[in-house]
Write a protein that holds these residues in place. Structure first.
Motif, PDB file in Angstrom:
ATOM      1  N   LEU A 244       0.819  -1.201   0.000  1.00 32.90           N
ATOM      2  CA  LEU A 244       0.000   0.000   0.000  1.00 32.90           C
ATOM      3  C   LEU A 244       0.858   1.259   0.000  1.00 32.90           C
ATOM      4  O   LEU A 244       0.619   2.192  -0.757  1.00 32.90           O
ATOM      5  N   VAL A 245       1.886   1.270   0.845  1.00 32.73           N
ATOM      6  CA  VAL A 245       2.661   2.499   0.972  1.00 32.73           C
ATOM      7  C   VAL A 245       3.404   2.792  -0.331  1.00 32.73           C
ATOM      8  O   VAL A 245       3.461   3.940  -0.787  1.00 32.73           O
ATOM      9  N   VAL A 246       3.934   1.755  -0.981  1.00 32.47           N
ATOM     10  CA  VAL A 246       4.663   1.966  -2.232  1.00 32.47           C
ATOM     11  C   VAL A 246       3.709   2.478  -3.317  1.00 32.47           C
ATOM     12  O   VAL A 246       3.948   3.522  -3.946  1.00 32.47           O
ATOM     13  N   LEU A 247       2.594   1.759  -3.504  1.00 37.89           N
ATOM     14  CA  LEU A 247       1.674   2.145  -4.574  1.00 37.89           C
ATOM     15  C   LEU A 247       0.990   3.479  -4.275  1.00 37.89           C
ATOM     16  O   LEU A 247       0.848   4.332  -5.157  1.00 37.89           O
ATOM     17  N   ASN A 248       0.586   3.647  -3.023  1.00 32.66           N
ATOM     18  CA  ASN A 248      -0.155   4.843  -2.658  1.00 32.66           C
ATOM     19  C   ASN A 248       0.718   6.094  -2.777  1.00 32.66           C
ATOM     20  O   ASN A 248       0.346   7.076  -3.425  1.00 32.66           O
ATOM     21  N   VAL A 249       1.886   6.061  -2.163  1.00 32.67           N
ATOM     22  CA  VAL A 249       2.755   7.234  -2.183  1.00 32.67           C
ATOM     23  C   VAL A 249       3.240   7.507  -3.609  1.00 32.67           C
ATOM     24  O   VAL A 249       3.268   8.657  -4.054  1.00 32.67           O
TER      25      VAL A 249
ATOM     26  N   TRP B 236     -17.535   1.811  -1.112  1.00 34.73           N
ATOM     27  CA  TRP B 236     -16.465   1.722  -2.111  1.00 34.73           C
ATOM     28  C   TRP B 236     -16.003   0.271  -2.255  1.00 34.73           C
ATOM     29  O   TRP B 236     -15.809  -0.248  -3.358  1.00 34.73           O
ATOM     30  N   THR B 237     -15.850  -0.400  -1.116  1.00 30.52           N
ATOM     31  CA  THR B 237     -15.369  -1.778  -1.131  1.00 30.52           C
ATOM     32  C   THR B 237     -16.395  -2.713  -1.766  1.00 30.52           C
ATOM     33  O   THR B 237     -16.027  -3.627  -2.512  1.00 30.52           O
ATOM     34  N   ILE B 238     -17.672  -2.478  -1.489  1.00 29.29           N
ATOM     35  CA  ILE B 238     -18.711  -3.329  -2.081  1.00 29.29           C
ATOM     36  C   ILE B 238     -18.701  -3.200  -3.600  1.00 29.29           C
ATOM     37  O   ILE B 238     -18.763  -4.189  -4.327  1.00 29.29           O
ATOM     38  N   VAL B 239     -18.592  -1.961  -4.084  1.00 30.75           N
ATOM     39  CA  VAL B 239     -18.607  -1.748  -5.529  1.00 30.75           C
ATOM     40  C   VAL B 239     -17.400  -2.434  -6.182  1.00 30.75           C
ATOM     41  O   VAL B 239     -17.522  -3.104  -7.209  1.00 30.75           O
ATOM     42  N   TRP B 240     -16.229  -2.315  -5.559  1.00 28.84           N
ATOM     43  CA  TRP B 240     -15.046  -2.973  -6.112  1.00 28.84           C
ATOM     44  C   TRP B 240     -15.153  -4.487  -6.007  1.00 28.84           C
ATOM     45  O   TRP B 240     -14.700  -5.217  -6.899  1.00 28.84           O
TER      46      TRP B 240
ATOM     47  N   ILE C 217      -5.220  -4.439  -1.864  1.00 29.67           N
ATOM     48  CA  ILE C 217      -4.321  -3.278  -1.819  1.00 29.67           C
ATOM     49  C   ILE C 217      -4.758  -2.227  -2.841  1.00 29.67           C
ATOM     50  O   ILE C 217      -4.884  -1.044  -2.530  1.00 29.67           O
ATOM     51  N   VAL C 218      -5.010  -2.695  -4.077  1.00 29.26           N
ATOM     52  CA  VAL C 218      -5.351  -1.746  -5.148  1.00 29.26           C
ATOM     53  C   VAL C 218      -6.653  -1.013  -4.827  1.00 29.26           C
ATOM     54  O   VAL C 218      -6.765   0.204  -5.012  1.00 29.26           O
ATOM     55  N   VAL C 219      -7.637  -1.747  -4.307  1.00 28.09           N
ATOM     56  CA  VAL C 219      -8.907  -1.118  -3.940  1.00 28.09           C
ATOM     57  C   VAL C 219      -8.664  -0.013  -2.914  1.00 28.09           C
ATOM     58  O   VAL C 219      -9.218   1.087  -3.008  1.00 28.09           O
ATOM     59  N   GLN C 220      -7.805  -0.294  -1.959  1.00 28.54           N
ATOM     60  CA  GLN C 220      -7.520   0.672  -0.910  1.00 28.54           C
ATOM     61  C   GLN C 220      -6.706   1.864  -1.436  1.00 28.54           C
ATOM     62  O   GLN C 220      -6.895   2.990  -1.004  1.00 28.54           O
ATOM     63  N   VAL C 221      -5.812   1.603  -2.384  1.00 30.52           N
ATOM     64  CA  VAL C 221      -5.027   2.699  -2.969  1.00 30.52           C
ATOM     65  C   VAL C 221      -5.958   3.718  -3.618  1.00 30.52           C
ATOM     66  O   VAL C 221      -5.886   4.918  -3.345  1.00 30.52           O
TER      67      VAL C 221
END
Lengths: 311, 303
Positions: free
Chosen positions: A98-103, A138-142, A178-182
């Motif tokens: 998460l930190v790598v992709l998000n940042v 958001w999570t339900i839709v993903w 992870i991607v959903v959360q990013v």
């Protein structure tokens, strides 16, 4: 002469008395104002925190109605428990990914939006909008999009790609979460980076350009060092937030397949509210608390040290 | 935060004078601009498409919802799912639960945090610093850490399946500490002369707070209000642990309950309920974007 002196002394004494009464009233008001917050801290923060430490030293099963002091036995069990080690690993993978992709993405978006171009505010709205969408929604839709026969695989099949069952395969489930959360929260970090980028003096970059530095070179050697405190801050905040991930797991994978997405908090929840192991769950809580507290203290330290960068 | 958003993109006079005149009016390369625009559009897809897909899918009948090839627009739009949202669960009640809990928590947090923040910033009382550090511990403790003892506590006082824990704990417990911190930071910047003026006019300390300091704190209060409301509105673990009957559920919990007898989601109904949950907040966001961005950016700046 003596009369006037007397009067002025008396006046001074009265005003001093009035001032001290005012001060006493001030102090009382001060205590009154902080009382609700202090009571809340005592009852809902400090007390429970001590309780968690105390519970963690007990074998406590709610169903069996047992509450016996076992000392450090729960901690020993923690170390020997492969599921706990797995959950630590899962949390580690989640946080790192998460930190790598998000940042990375937040920085990229911020740099793109920092260009002088029409329409950037519209895109800022787009990128930020998931932040205000309810997390579960958001999570339900993903989750719907990521079904084996869901939208993403549907569109992939149109270009001849046979997509996997994203949430039910060990090698794609964690990545999907992870991607959903990013996408959910990258907008927040983007805004923080955007503020930092706009604080980079244009003169310095202009000077570098005059000296013949390429855009990439000036970004790497000027912009990045100048916004590095923000990068560090955002990274720590993202990691701390990522350790608390729960709803996403509960909705998307329920910790599976296997235990591949059973992160720390989900493991804690399972132990406490599915297996009724309150004592053991408290031990996991203590570990979680220590990790989060240390990271947060590090963040405060770094903020203090770099406070001059924040203007 | 605000002071960071200073636009310094305009080069200073010195830099402009130093640069060769031809470079100053350098034309923007259209190719680069188009490339940037295309990249932004592509990147925006995963942010915008889910919302689109949620809304359109909620108008699809069950037979169309997982059809391949997928339809970007429902072939035969129907509002059937929206009716079922209210048939399967007391959804209106659950909506109201979320709404009133978030409203009460927001108002309560504003009062508690502005008072505490003001006292910690402006009033010299013995032990203020120690007490402030005690309060700050709340920033170190994620809700997940204390959920077991809090469940015990709520259970012991017979408040399981009531809304009390969802109202009281956020207002004075750990979630309000960030609000207190932000209010304190704001009141620290308040000029002392304003308070002196109030004192000369005979106002008590409480009067100074109520008549002068609190009204001036509007920007900080707006930030606190937004992130407090969103926090309460999105709460999931706490309702899951504290609530047990559908009548008392809040929205995030309710959304996960649209499942068939086998536990599989009834997609169109679930997405219809999700749409009803998401769209009002998105609409408010569009109209009050600046406040939202500033308010939520604060949550990333604690400490």
């Amino acid at each position: 002469m003596s009369a006037t002196l007397d009067r002025s002394t008396r006046r001074r004494a009265t005003s001093a008395r009035r001032r001290s009464t005012a001060r006493r009233a001030d102090v009382l008001t001060g205590y009154a104002f902080v009382t609700p917050q202090l009571v809340g801290s005592a009852v809902f923060v400090i007390g429970p925190l001590i309780a968690v430490g105390w519970y963690s030293l007990h074998d406590w099963n709610v169903l069996a109605n047992s509450f016996t002091f076992t000392g450090a036995a729960n901690y020993q069990r923690l170390i020997d428990d492969p599921s706990f080690v797995d959950s630590l690993k899962a949390s580690g993978i989640f946080s790192a990914g998460l930190v790598v992709l998000n940042v990375g993405l937040a920085l990229l978006l911020a740099v793109m939006l920092n260009q002088r171009m029409r329409g950037t505010t519209t895109f800022r709205t787009f990128f930020f909008s998931p932040v205000v969408v309810s997390l579960v929604a958001w999570t339900i839709v993903w989750g719907f999009l990521l079904q084996a026969d869901g939208g993403i695989n549907g569109f992939l099949s149109q270009i001849g790609v046979d997509g996997p069952n994203w949430l039910r395969r060990e090698d794609t489930a964690m990545l999907s979460v992870i991607v959903v959360q990013v996408f959910k929260n990258v907008g927040l970090n983007m805004v923080l980076f955007l503020a930092a980028l706009q604080g980079v003096p244009g003169e310095i970059r202009e000077a570098a350009r005059v000296d013949g530095a390429s855009a990439w070179r000036s970004f790497r050697s000027i912009t990045i060092p100048l916004i590095s405190p923000t990068i560090l801050l955002v990274s720590i905040l993202t990691i701390v937030g990522s350790l608390q991930v729960f709803a996403q797991i509960a909705v998307l994978t329920q910790g599976g397949p296997g235990t591949s997405t059973t992160v720390l908090v989900y493991y804690l929840y399972q132990q406490a509210f599915q297996f009724n192991e309150f004592g053991y769950a408290s031990t996991v809580s203590v570990v979680l608390f220590l990790i989060v507290a240390v990271l947060t203290l590090v963040q405060w330290q770094t903020r203090k040290r770099w406070v001059f960068h924040e203007v | 935060m605000k002071s960071e958003v200073v636009d310094t993109r305009e080069p200073s006079a010195a830099a402009v004078a130093a640069a060769p005149p031809t470079k100053r009016t350098r034309p923007r390369r259209p190719v680069k601009r188009i490339a940037l625009m295309v990249a932004l559009i592509v990147l925006a897809v995963p942010f915008v498409f889910p919302t689109w897909w949620m809304v359109t899918s909620s108008f699809k009948p069950m037979s169309e919802i997982l059809r391949i090839p997928p339809t970007l627009w429902p072939a035969a739009p129907t509002t059937e799912a929206y009716g079922q949202v209210f048939d399967l669960q007391p959804f209106a009640q659950q909506y109201w639960n979320s709404l009133y809990i978030a409203a009460v928590v927001t108002i309560g947090t504003i009062l508690v945090s502005s008072m505490a923040g003001y006292a910690f910033a402006r009033i010299a009382f013995p032990g203020a610093n120690v007490l402030f550090v005690v309060v700050l511990v709340g920033l170190l403790v994620p809700a997940e850490v204390t959920i077991v003892p809090l469940f015990r506590l709520v259970n012991a006082v017979g408040m399981i399946d009531t809304h009390w824990p969802l109202v009281v704990i956020p207002i004075i417990g750990a979630p309000s500490v960030l609000a207190t911190f932000i209010m304190r930071q704001f009141f620290l910047t308040l000029p002392g002369e304003l308070e002196d003026a109030g004192r000369v006019d005979g106002l008590s300390r409480a009067g100074i707070f109520r008549r002068i300091a609190f009204p001036l704190a509007r920007p900080a209060i707006a930030a606190v209000a937004i992130f407090t409301f969103m926090h309460s509105w999105n709460l999931f673990l706490e309702p899951l642990v504290f609530l047990s009957s559908k009548e008392s559920f809040t929205l995030p919990l309710a959304l996960t309950q649209y499942v068939d007898a086998y536990g599989g989601p009834i997609w169109n109904v679930q997405l219809a309920a999700t749409t009803l949950t998401v769209l009002p907040v998105l609409a408010v966001f569009i109209f009050a974007q600046r406040q939202f961005v500033e308010g939520l950016a604060h949550t990333g700046l604690k400490g």
